[in-house]
Design a protein around this motif. Structure first.
Motif, PDB file in Angstrom:
ATOM      1  N   SER A  94       0.802  -1.223   0.000  1.00  0.00           N
ATOM      2  CA  SER A  94       0.000   0.000   0.000  1.00  0.00           C
ATOM      3  C   SER A  94       0.832   1.267   0.000  1.00  0.00           C
ATOM      4  O   SER A  94       0.387   2.306  -0.506  1.00  0.00           O
ATOM      5  CB  SER A  94      -0.934   0.004   1.208  1.00  0.00           C
ATOM      6  N   ALA A  95       2.036   1.203   0.544  1.00  0.00           N
ATOM      7  CA  ALA A  95       2.886   2.392   0.597  1.00  0.00           C
ATOM      8  C   ALA A  95       3.238   2.893  -0.796  1.00  0.00           C
ATOM      9  O   ALA A  95       3.553   4.081  -0.970  1.00  0.00           O
ATOM     10  CB  ALA A  95       4.153   2.100   1.389  1.00  0.00           C
ATOM     11  N   GLU A  96       3.188   2.025  -1.789  1.00  0.00           N
ATOM     12  CA  GLU A  96       3.529   2.414  -3.160  1.00  0.00           C
ATOM     13  C   GLU A  96       2.343   3.006  -3.918  1.00  0.00           C
ATOM     14  O   GLU A  96       2.520   3.565  -5.008  1.00  0.00           O
ATOM     15  CB  GLU A  96       4.059   1.203  -3.938  1.00  0.00           C
ATOM     16  N   LEU A  97       1.138   2.879  -3.375  1.00  0.00           N
ATOM     17  CA  LEU A  97      -0.054   3.218  -4.142  1.00  0.00           C
ATOM     18  C   LEU A  97      -0.119   4.697  -4.509  1.00  0.00           C
ATOM     19  O   LEU A  97      -0.269   5.044  -5.688  1.00  0.00           O
ATOM     20  CB  LEU A  97      -1.305   2.797  -3.373  1.00  0.00           C
ATOM     21  N   ALA A  98      -0.023   5.589  -3.542  1.00  0.00           N
ATOM     22  CA  ALA A  98      -0.151   7.028  -3.827  1.00  0.00           C
ATOM     23  C   ALA A  98       0.942   7.525  -4.769  1.00  0.00           C
ATOM     24  O   ALA A  98       0.643   8.186  -5.776  1.00  0.00           O
ATOM     25  CB  ALA A  98      -0.169   7.826  -2.530  1.00  0.00           C
ATOM     26  N   ALA A 103       2.832   9.071 -10.323  1.00  0.00           N
ATOM     27  CA  ALA A 103       3.807   8.873 -11.403  1.00  0.00           C
ATOM     28  C   ALA A 103       3.141   8.379 -12.675  1.00  0.00           C
ATOM     29  O   ALA A 103       3.689   8.542 -13.771  1.00  0.00           O
ATOM     30  CB  ALA A 103       4.877   7.880 -10.955  1.00  0.00           C
ATOM     31  N   ALA A 104       1.958   7.775 -12.551  1.00  0.00           N
ATOM     32  CA  ALA A 104       1.262   7.231 -13.710  1.00  0.00           C
ATOM     33  C   ALA A 104       0.348   8.253 -14.373  1.00  0.00           C
ATOM     34  O   ALA A 104      -0.411   7.897 -15.285  1.00  0.00           O
ATOM     35  CB  ALA A 104       0.445   6.010 -13.301  1.00  0.00           C
ATOM     36  N   ALA A 105       0.433   9.514 -13.972  1.00  0.00           N
ATOM     37  CA  ALA A 105      -0.440  10.551 -14.528  1.00  0.00           C
ATOM     38  C   ALA A 105      -0.380  10.647 -16.058  1.00  0.00           C
ATOM     39  O   ALA A 105      -1.394  10.944 -16.696  1.00  0.00           O
ATOM     40  CB  ALA A 105      -0.113  11.900 -13.895  1.00  0.00           C
TER      41      ALA A 105
END
Length: 298
Positions: A94-98, A103-105
């Motif tokens: 979950s720490a990678e989600l935000a 970054a995937a914008a």
């Protein structure tokens, strides 16, 4: 076995050539082991897949959270290309989600695959951070999915909008579950009406022993056919079948309703090769293999 045209030529998209059973089944995991294609090569290769006659079978390009910068650089070098559909793979939880969503914008996020040791915590974070139109799948380590552990995890996910994710292979023999273990997962999901995706080791249609590694690979046709079973013994028997003609005959006999049930359950799997599964289907007579389009002399 390829099933794709030789010489690098790719026939143009012809709608309707891919049967419903295989549409969107193959997520493009080219940058992951054992394929390990460089991101700069994976992007144009994926675009070629998405423009080919078999495009309806191909899902998004999967990318790990740590490689989104490479992906952004590769797509920035393109001129006039359409937005890239990307599936975010988050092995760090979950720490990678935000940060991954940020970054995937530049991309069209087609889904999120979140690895975790705590299904309830993962569901809560996905509820909090994930845009409502983006689907997600939650993967737990296989060692936590034995006995009551499997039921507990599936019960958490069935009350959420998210799919389960199960690892069906890897780069060591221990990464491959046997028929009984995979059957327990498939039937547990089927009994709950819980959709799922699989990853790793499924790029061939039929169960087999890899002649080079000795690894026991499940076949994706076996998994598709087992997806409609709610009885573990019946599912395990389907998973154990090694005769491609037997499986192909069973596929041809599926009703429209059965196909719907199967694909509502088994939604996709990640494969580092798009060519191999298509080639296997063509060899079994389950998918056409059109001749390449004529090309001008150079």
């Amino acid at each position: 076995m390829s099933g794709l045209p030789a010489g690098g030529s790719v026939p143009e998209l012809v709608p309707g050539l891919v049967p419903e059973l295989f549409r969107g089944l193959f997520d493009d995991a080219a940058v992951f082991p054992p394929g390990n294609l460089p991101v700069a090569e994976a992007v144009p290769a994926h675009r070629a897949h998405r423009a080919a006659w078999y495009a309806e079978a191909v899902g998004p390009l999967l990318c790990g959270a740590g490689r989104l910068g490479e992906l952004a650089a590769a797509t920035a070098a393109e001129a006039g290309s359409a937005s890239l559909r990307v599936g975010l793979v988050l092995p760090g939880g979950s720490a990678e989600l935000a940060p991954a969503l940020a970054a995937a914008a530049p991309f069209e996020v087609a889904g999120v695959e979140l690895a975790t040791r705590d299904a309830a915590e993962a569901v809560a974070e996905l509820d909090r951070l994930l845009p409502p139109h983006v689907p997600a799948a939650v993967e737990l380590p296989r060692e936590l999915l034995h006995g009551d552990g499997l039921d507990a995890v599936l019960d958490v996910l069935v009350d959420s909008p998210y799919r389960a994710k199960f690892r069906t292979g890897g780069v060591v023999a221990e990464a491959f579950p046997d028929e009984a273990e995979l059957a327990a997962f498939l039937t547990g999901c089927a009994q709950r009406g819980l959709p799922y995706k699989c990853t790793a080791g499924l790029h061939n249609a039929v169960r087999h022993t890899d002649p080079q590694t000795g690894f026991e690979h499940h076949g994706f046709l076996n998994v598709l056919l087992a997806a409609q079973e709610t009885d573990r013994a019946a599912a395990a028997a389907v998973l154990a079948e090694r005769d491609g003609e037997v499986l192909a005959k069973a596929v041809r006999a599926l009703t429209e309703r059965q196909v719907t049930v199967i694909r509502n359950s088994f939604t996709a799997f990640g494969t580092c090769s798009i060519a191999e599964p298509l080639g296997d289907l063509a060899a079994l007579g389950l998918l056409p293999s059109p001749a390449p389009q004529p090309q001008e002399d150079r």
